[in-house]
Scaffold this motif. Structure first.
Motif, PDB file in Angstrom:
ATOM      1  N   GLU A 100       0.845  -1.199   0.000  1.00  0.00           N
ATOM      2  CA  GLU A 100       0.000   0.000   0.000  1.00  0.00           C
ATOM      3  C   GLU A 100       0.873   1.239   0.000  1.00  0.00           C
ATOM      4  N   ASN A 101       0.317   2.279  -0.504  1.00  0.00           N
ATOM      5  CA  ASN A 101       0.961   3.607  -0.547  1.00  0.00           C
ATOM      6  C   ASN A 101       2.433   3.631  -1.002  1.00  0.00           C
ATOM      7  N   THR A 102       2.776   2.762  -1.957  1.00  0.00           N
ATOM      8  CA  THR A 102       4.062   2.976  -2.633  1.00  0.00           C
ATOM      9  C   THR A 102       3.885   4.206  -3.526  1.00  0.00           C
ATOM     10  N   PHE A 103       2.823   4.161  -4.325  1.00  0.00           N
ATOM     11  CA  PHE A 103       2.568   5.279  -5.243  1.00  0.00           C
ATOM     12  C   PHE A 103       1.216   5.933  -4.939  1.00  0.00           C
ATOM     13  N   PRO A 104       1.203   7.212  -4.616  1.00  0.00           N
ATOM     14  CA  PRO A 104      -0.076   7.920  -4.545  1.00  0.00           C
ATOM     15  C   PRO A 104      -0.684   7.977  -5.953  1.00  0.00           C
ATOM     16  N   GLU A 105      -2.027   7.983  -6.052  1.00  0.00           N
ATOM     17  CA  GLU A 105      -2.655   8.040  -7.384  1.00  0.00           C
ATOM     18  C   GLU A 105      -2.722   9.482  -7.866  1.00  0.00           C
ATOM     19  N   PRO A 106      -1.983   9.798  -8.937  1.00  0.00           N
ATOM     20  CA  PRO A 106      -1.913  11.198  -9.371  1.00  0.00           C
ATOM     21  C   PRO A 106      -3.136  11.627 -10.193  1.00  0.00           C
ATOM     22  N   GLN A 107      -3.546  12.864 -10.013  1.00  0.00           N
ATOM     23  CA  GLN A 107      -4.676  13.421 -10.761  1.00  0.00           C
ATOM     24  C   GLN A 107      -4.176  14.340 -11.885  1.00  0.00           C
ATOM     25  N   ALA A 108      -4.935  14.399 -12.963  1.00  0.00           N
ATOM     26  CA  ALA A 108      -4.627  15.376 -14.023  1.00  0.00           C
ATOM     27  C   ALA A 108      -4.996  16.768 -13.527  1.00  0.00           C
ATOM     28  N   MET A 109      -4.142  17.749 -13.822  1.00  0.00           N
ATOM     29  CA  MET A 109      -4.464  19.143 -13.504  1.00  0.00           C
ATOM     30  C   MET A 109      -4.687  19.859 -14.829  1.00  0.00           C
ATOM     31  N   LEU A 110      -5.956  20.021 -15.194  1.00  0.00           N
ATOM     32  CA  LEU A 110      -6.267  20.630 -16.487  1.00  0.00           C
ATOM     33  C   LEU A 110      -6.231  22.156 -16.372  1.00  0.00           C
ATOM     34  N   THR A 111      -5.820  22.812 -17.443  1.00  0.00           N
ATOM     35  CA  THR A 111      -5.882  24.273 -17.478  1.00  0.00           C
ATOM     36  C   THR A 111      -7.346  24.660 -17.600  1.00  0.00           C
ATOM     37  N   PRO A 112      -7.794  25.653 -16.841  1.00  0.00           N
ATOM     38  CA  PRO A 112      -9.179  26.102 -16.994  1.00  0.00           C
ATOM     39  C   PRO A 112      -9.470  26.385 -18.468  1.00  0.00           C
ATOM     40  N   ALA A 113     -10.493  25.733 -18.990  1.00  0.00           N
ATOM     41  CA  ALA A 113     -10.890  25.743 -20.397  1.00  0.00           C
ATOM     42  C   ALA A 113     -10.298  26.885 -21.218  1.00  0.00           C
ATOM     43  N   ALA A 114      -9.270  26.584 -21.970  1.00  0.00           N
ATOM     44  CA  ALA A 114      -8.671  27.585 -22.843  1.00  0.00           C
ATOM     45  C   ALA A 114      -8.937  27.166 -24.280  1.00  0.00           C
ATOM     46  N   LYS A 115      -9.803  27.896 -24.962  1.00  0.00           N
ATOM     47  CA  LYS A 115     -10.084  27.551 -26.342  1.00  0.00           C
ATOM     48  C   LYS A 115      -9.096  28.283 -27.232  1.00  0.00           C
ATOM     49  N   CYS A 116      -8.378  27.541 -28.018  1.00  0.00           N
ATOM     50  CA  CYS A 116      -7.312  28.127 -28.815  1.00  0.00           C
ATOM     51  C   CYS A 116      -7.313  27.483 -30.200  1.00  0.00           C
ATOM     52  N   PRO A 117      -8.289  27.850 -31.038  1.00  0.00           N
ATOM     53  CA  PRO A 117      -8.412  27.182 -32.333  1.00  0.00           C
ATOM     54  C   PRO A 117      -7.256  27.530 -33.277  1.00  0.00           C
ATOM     55  N   GLY A 118      -6.981  26.648 -34.218  1.00  0.00           N
ATOM     56  CA  GLY A 118      -5.976  26.938 -35.233  1.00  0.00           C
ATOM     57  C   GLY A 118      -6.506  27.968 -36.235  1.00  0.00           C
ATOM     58  N   LEU A 119      -5.632  28.416 -37.111  1.00  0.00           N
ATOM     59  CA  LEU A 119      -6.002  29.474 -38.064  1.00  0.00           C
ATOM     60  C   LEU A 119      -7.219  29.085 -38.897  1.00  0.00           C
ATOM     61  N   ASP A 120      -7.371  27.774 -39.150  1.00  0.00           N
ATOM     62  CA  ASP A 120      -8.484  27.316 -39.982  1.00  0.00           C
ATOM     63  C   ASP A 120      -9.675  26.835 -39.164  1.00  0.00           C
ATOM     64  N   GLY A 121      -9.594  26.994 -37.848  1.00  0.00           N
ATOM     65  CA  GLY A 121     -10.731  26.609 -36.999  1.00  0.00           C
ATOM     66  C   GLY A 121     -10.599  25.201 -36.439  1.00  0.00           C
ATOM     67  N   ARG A 122      -9.711  24.374 -37.027  1.00  0.00           N
ATOM     68  CA  ARG A 122      -9.475  23.056 -36.439  1.00  0.00           C
ATOM     69  C   ARG A 122      -8.553  23.225 -35.235  1.00  0.00           C
ATOM     70  N   LYS A 123      -8.333  22.145 -34.498  1.00  0.00           N
ATOM     71  CA  LYS A 123      -7.408  22.194 -33.372  1.00  0.00           C
ATOM     72  C   LYS A 123      -6.026  22.666 -33.844  1.00  0.00           C
ATOM     73  N   MET A 124      -5.392  23.565 -33.082  1.00  0.00           N
ATOM     74  CA  MET A 124      -4.079  24.043 -33.514  1.00  0.00           C
ATOM     75  C   MET A 124      -3.075  22.901 -33.409  1.00  0.00           C
ATOM     76  N   SER A 125      -2.393  22.620 -34.521  1.00  0.00           N
ATOM     77  CA  SER A 125      -1.495  21.480 -34.525  1.00  0.00           C
ATOM     78  C   SER A 125      -0.455  21.657 -35.621  1.00  0.00           C
ATOM     79  N   LYS A 126       0.756  21.216 -35.312  1.00  0.00           N
ATOM     80  CA  LYS A 126       1.824  21.355 -36.297  1.00  0.00           C
ATOM     81  C   LYS A 126       1.466  20.620 -37.585  1.00  0.00           C
ATOM     82  N   SER A 127       0.829  19.453 -37.429  1.00  0.00           N
ATOM     83  CA  SER A 127       0.564  18.654 -38.630  1.00  0.00           C
ATOM     84  C   SER A 127      -0.542  19.259 -39.507  1.00  0.00           C
ATOM     85  N   TYR A 128      -1.379  20.132 -38.948  1.00  0.00           N
ATOM     86  CA  TYR A 128      -2.383  20.808 -39.778  1.00  0.00           C
ATOM     87  C   TYR A 128      -1.828  22.098 -40.403  1.00  0.00           C
TER      88      TYR A 128
END
Ligand code: TRP
Length: 326
Positions: free
Chosen positions: A173-201
Motif C-alpha cells: 500500500e501507498n508505494t505510489f499515490p494516485e496522481p490526478q490530471a491538472m487541467l488548465t481552466p478551459a482555454a479555447k485556442c483554435p488553429g487558423l483554420d478553426g481546427r485544433k491548432m497542430s503542427k501537422s495541420y
C-alpha cells in the motif's frame, strides 16, 4: 517547508504554438511557484512514433527548452530535465511493464485512435504500444499528487492510476499515490483554420513567430463566415478570432469587441488589428527572453536539472526494486 509535488513532460516534436502555451505551458509557469515541480523533455516518447526519422530531435529538444524558459519557466524555481538523461525512467518503465496487462494497452482509446488516424507512419512497434507504461514511469517516479496535462492525455492518466493501484496491491500500500490530471481552466485556442491548432495541420501561431510571420497568418483567419460586409452584425460565438480576445484582452475590452461585432460598428479588419496588437505585446517579452538564451545555457540548465531529477529518481527506484524482490 515541503511543497506538493508535480511532474509533466512534452514531446520535442517541433516549435511550441499558442495551443501549447494556453493549454499546458501557462499552467507549468504558474505551478513552479506553488509546487516542487519537475518538467522534462520526453525525447524517448518522441521516438515511439518518429523512430524512422529522428533527425530533428536534438534540435527540437534545445528549442523546446528555449520556448519553456522564454514563456517564463525559471530553472531556479523548477527542475527542467531530459527524459533520456535519467535512465531510471527506463528501468521503472521495464519494471512496471511486468505488471501491466497487454489488454490495458490495446484498449487505450488514444492508442486505437492514433493507430487509425496516423497513416504516414507505421505505429505497429512495441515502443508505441508501451507508450503509456513509459509515461506512467515518468509520472510515478516522482510520486506527485498532480500532473498538468491537456485533455487529450486523460486516458493515459487513467492508465497511470491503474498501474499505480496494481503496484500498490501487489507490493505494498501507498508505494505510489494516485496522481490526478491538472487541467488548465478551459482555454479555447483554435488553429487558423478553426481546427485544433497542430503542427501537422499547418495552422499554428508559434511562440517564436515574428510580426512578419504573424501578420499574413492573422489576415487569413476565418471570422464569422456569415458576416460578409462590415454592415452585417457578426456573432463572436462562432468567430475563430474571438476566443483569442478571451485569452489576451481585458474583460472590458472583450465586452467592447463583442458589442462592436454584434452591432456592426466594428469590422473584422479592425478586430484583427486589435488581435495583432495584443499578440505582439504578448510575444515581445517572450522573444526578448528567448534571444538571450544560448544553446550552451540550455545545456547547462539540462545538466543541472538532470542531476536533480536523478537524485529523486534513484530513491524511488531503490524502494521499487526492493519491493519487487530485487
Ligand atoms: N504524452 C505526453 C504528450 O504527448 C508527453 C508525456 C510523456 C507526459 N510523459 C509524460 C506528460 C508524463 C505528462 C507526464 O504530451
Amino acid at each position: 517547508m515541503e511543497r506538493p509535488r508535480t511532474v509533466s513532460g512534452m514531446r520535442p516534436t517541433g516549435p511550441l504554438h499558442l495551443g501549447h502555451y494556453f493549454g499546458v505551458l501557462k499552467n507549468y509557469v504558474a505551478l513552479q511557484h506553488s509546487e516542487e515541480a519537475y518538467f522534462f523533455v520526453a525525447d524517448w516518447h518522441a521516438l515511439t512514433s518518429d523512430y524512422a526519422d529522428p533527425s530533428n530531435i536534438r534540435e527540437n529538444i534545445t528549442e523546446m527548452v528555449k520556448d519553456w524558459v522564454a514563456a517564463g519557466l525559471d530553472p531556479a524555481q523548477c527542475v527542467i530535465f531530459r527524459q533520456s538523461a535519467v535512465k531510471e525512467h527506463a528501468e521503472l518503465s521495464l519494471l512496471l511493464s511486468m505488471i501491466t496487462p497487454v489488454s490495458w494497452l490495446e484498449r487505450n482509446p488514444t492508442y486505437k485512435e492514433q493507430q487509425q488516424q496516423i497513416t504516414n507512419k507505421d505505429l505497429g512497434n512495441a515502443g508505441f504500444l508501451c507508450y503509456p507504461v513509459l509515461m506512467a514511469a515518468d509520472i510515478l517516479m516522482y510520486r506527485p499528487h498532480g500532473v498538468p496535462v491537456g485533455e487529450d492525455q486523460l486516458p493515459h492518466m487513467e492508465l497511470t492510476r491503474e498501474i499505480a493501484r496494481r503496484f500498490n496491491y501487489l507490493y505494498g500500500e501507498n508505494t505510489f499515490p494516485e496522481p490526478q490530471a491538472m487541467l488548465t481552466p478551459a482555454a479555447k485556442c483554435p488553429g487558423l483554420d478553426g481546427r485544433k491548432m497542430s503542427k501537422s495541420y499547418n495552422n499554428g501561431i508559434f511562440l517564436r513567430d515574428t510580426l512578419a510571420d504573424i501578420e499574413p497568418k492573422v489576415k487569413t483567419m476565418f471570422t464569422d463566415k456569415n458576416r460578409l460586409r462590415k454592415s452585417d452584425p457578426g456573432n463572436p460565438d462562432v468567430c475563430n478570432l474571438f476566443p483569442y480576445h478571451v485569452l489576451l484582452a481585458s474583460p472590458e475590452e472583450q465586452e467592447e469587441i463583442r458589442q462592436g461585432c454584434t452591432n456592426a460598428s466594428m469590422g473584422c479588419v479592425d478586430c484583427k488589428k486589435r488581435f495583432l496588437a495584443h499578440l505582439a505585446a504578448f510575444l515581445e517579452p517572450l522573444q526578448a527572453r528567448r534571444a538571450g538564451l544560448s544553446d550552451a545555457r540550455v545545456a547547462e540548465i539540462l545538466d543541472d536539472g538532470n542531476e536533480r531529477a536523478r537524485a529523486f529518481a534513484t530513491r524511488t527506484l531503490d524502494m521499487v526494486r526492493s519491493r519487487m524482490g530485487l
